[in-house]
Scaffold this motif. Structure first.
Motif, PDB file in Angstrom:
ATOM      1  N   ASP A 204       0.849  -1.191   0.000  1.00 14.93           N
ATOM      2  CA  ASP A 204       0.000   0.000   0.000  1.00 14.93           C
ATOM      3  C   ASP A 204       0.887   1.245   0.000  1.00 14.93           C
ATOM      4  N   THR A 205       0.563   2.194  -0.879  1.00 17.22           N
ATOM      5  CA  THR A 205       1.416   3.381  -1.066  1.00 17.22           C
ATOM      6  C   THR A 205       0.839   4.628  -0.401  1.00 17.22           C
ATOM      7  N   LYS A 206      -0.135   4.457   0.454  1.00 20.05           N
ATOM      8  CA  LYS A 206      -0.805   5.623   1.038  1.00 20.05           C
ATOM      9  C   LYS A 206       0.154   6.495   1.840  1.00 20.05           C
TER      10      LYS A 206
END
Length: 429
Positions: A204-206
């Protein structure tokens, strides 16, 4: 060093789409050949040829000047005519088909090379003519250079004949559509060969670090090998945020990085993004869909009224869409079985909507086009797809098409045709 070569590659990629690129290269080549021949003349090559093959050498200064002058004036006239024909081609393509076709026609190497041959020969003849001095007892007329100029002029005449043939072929819409199709097909096949069909794990790149574009332009391409090297060197992963082909404004998010990047590394990363003011099909296959769609819409406009061209364009569109159905909506780049870069691409659903929405708006009144689109859907539903969701997208767009068609077509016979197509596609009302 990689940074330097990458900048050179991007520069050359952008220059090749300019109409003046190859003419400029050939002009420099003609200039260098002229001075090379002048140097060879000083070594006595014309005297040697005059002694052994006198029929090939001009040994009179006035005659040599007359020949070169005739070559220069004739070639200038041919170059002006050829350039005018290119402008007519571009104007007609923009008026009858679509202004979006112009970058592809301008970047046609054949036209550029022919104009470059003219320009190189003209410059060669000019510099050779300047080198001819008044006759004297110890002066030898550069007969060999004049002979080379005559040969170059004959080559230009052959290039002019080829140019007339090529320009007459280039203006035909079938050839324009075929060129667009071949470029897009080549690009799609390349992407399919480099694509991993299985699902890839990507974090996840959040919470990743976000970096922004430092300039504006169309996102044409990026140097994936260099980015992978940077990922390995800095032990990080990238997510490319924009989709290829869109116009990126200065300051908008361009990529995310798992690890924070220093200024020097960020500069190297951004240098691998090719942002230009123009679009080319060979780097962005989505542009081919846009161009073919615009040709269909323009052909069906009241000013053009050419349904035959629209039908031909739909054939090319069907084949490209069938090829696109084999491609996933996501793209990953990896080394040593580890995914390092995640890239976004245009979803098949969005692509199909963007293609068919304008066609529905401008062609919904024409039952022949509706029938052809029905055949397009039938063909696509029989093709192999990498994702089963693509078939659902086809059904949705088919329903939208027939709903719009029924809103304007009131003839009972035409409505029966539409219902027959829906039944063939197994669409529920």
């Amino acid at each position: 060093m990689k940074y330097f070569f990458n900048r050179i590659y991007i520069l050359l990629s952008n220059l090749q789409s300019k109409i003046a690129f190859y003419p400029s290269v050939f002009a420099i080549l003609g200039f260098l050949i002229a001075f090379t021949l002048i140097y060879i003349e000083n070594q006595g090559v014309s005297r040697y040829l005059l002694d052994h093959i006198p029929m090939l050498v001009v040994d009179n200064g006035n005659t040599a000047l007359s020949i070169l002058t005739a070559c220069i004036t004739g070639l200038i006239s041919m170059m002006v005519f050829s350039f005018s024909m290119v402008m007519v081609l571009l104007n007609q393509a923009a008026s009858n088909y679509s202004p979006r076709l112009l970058p592809g026609l301008i970047s046609d190497k054949n036209h550029q090379v022919i104009l470059g041959i003219y320009l190189a020969t003209i410059l060669y003849c000019i510099f050779v003519a300047v080198s001819i001095q008044p006759e004297g007892d110890s002066y030898q007329t550069p007969g060999f250079s004049v002979l080379v100029g005559i040969i170059f002029t004959v080559i230009c005449i052959g290039a002019f004949i080829y140019f007339i043939h090529n320009i007459s072929q280039s203006i035909q819409i079938n050839n324009i559509l075929d060129r667009i199709f071949r470029q897009a097909r080549t690009r799609l096949i390349f992407l399919l060969k480099t694509e991993e069909n299985e699902d890839q794990e990507f974090p996840d790149t959040k919470e990743w670090y976000e970096y922004h574009s430092e300039k504006s332009g169309y996102f044409q391409n990026l140097s994936s090998d260099n980015l992978l090297d940077i990922c390995n060197e800095k032990d990080t992963q990238f997510e490319i945020l924009p989709v290829k082909g869109i116009f990126i404004l200065k300051g908008i998010p361009l990529l995310k990085s798992k690890e924070k990047l220093d200024d020097e590394t960020l500069k190297k990363v951004l240098s691998n993004f090719n942002l230009a003011r123009g679009e080319l099909v060979n780097t962005n296959y989505v542009l081919a869909f846009k161009q073919i769609t615009e040709v269909i819409v323009k052909a069906m406009s009241p000013g053009i009224n050419d349904p035959g061209t629209a039908l031909n364009a739909l054939d090319y569109l069907a084949e490209l869409l069938a090829l696109r159905m084999q491609k996933q909506d996501r793209q990953f780049l990896k080394t040593d079985e580890k995914v390092l870069i995640k890239m976004r691409s245009v979803d098949f659903e969005e692509l199909l909507y963007q293609v068919l929405a304008p066609i529905r708006a401008y062609c919904k009144h024409d039952i022949i086009i509706i029938q052809k689109l029905g055949m397009l859907f039938y063909y696509l539903k029989s093709q192999k797809a990498v994702n089963e969701k693509y078939y659902e997208v086809l059904d949705i767009e088919a329903k939208n098409l027939f709903a719009d068609a029924k809103s304007v077509i009131k003839n009972d016979a035409d409505l029966k045709k539409i219902n027959a197509i829906k039944k063939q596609l197994n669409l529920k009302s």
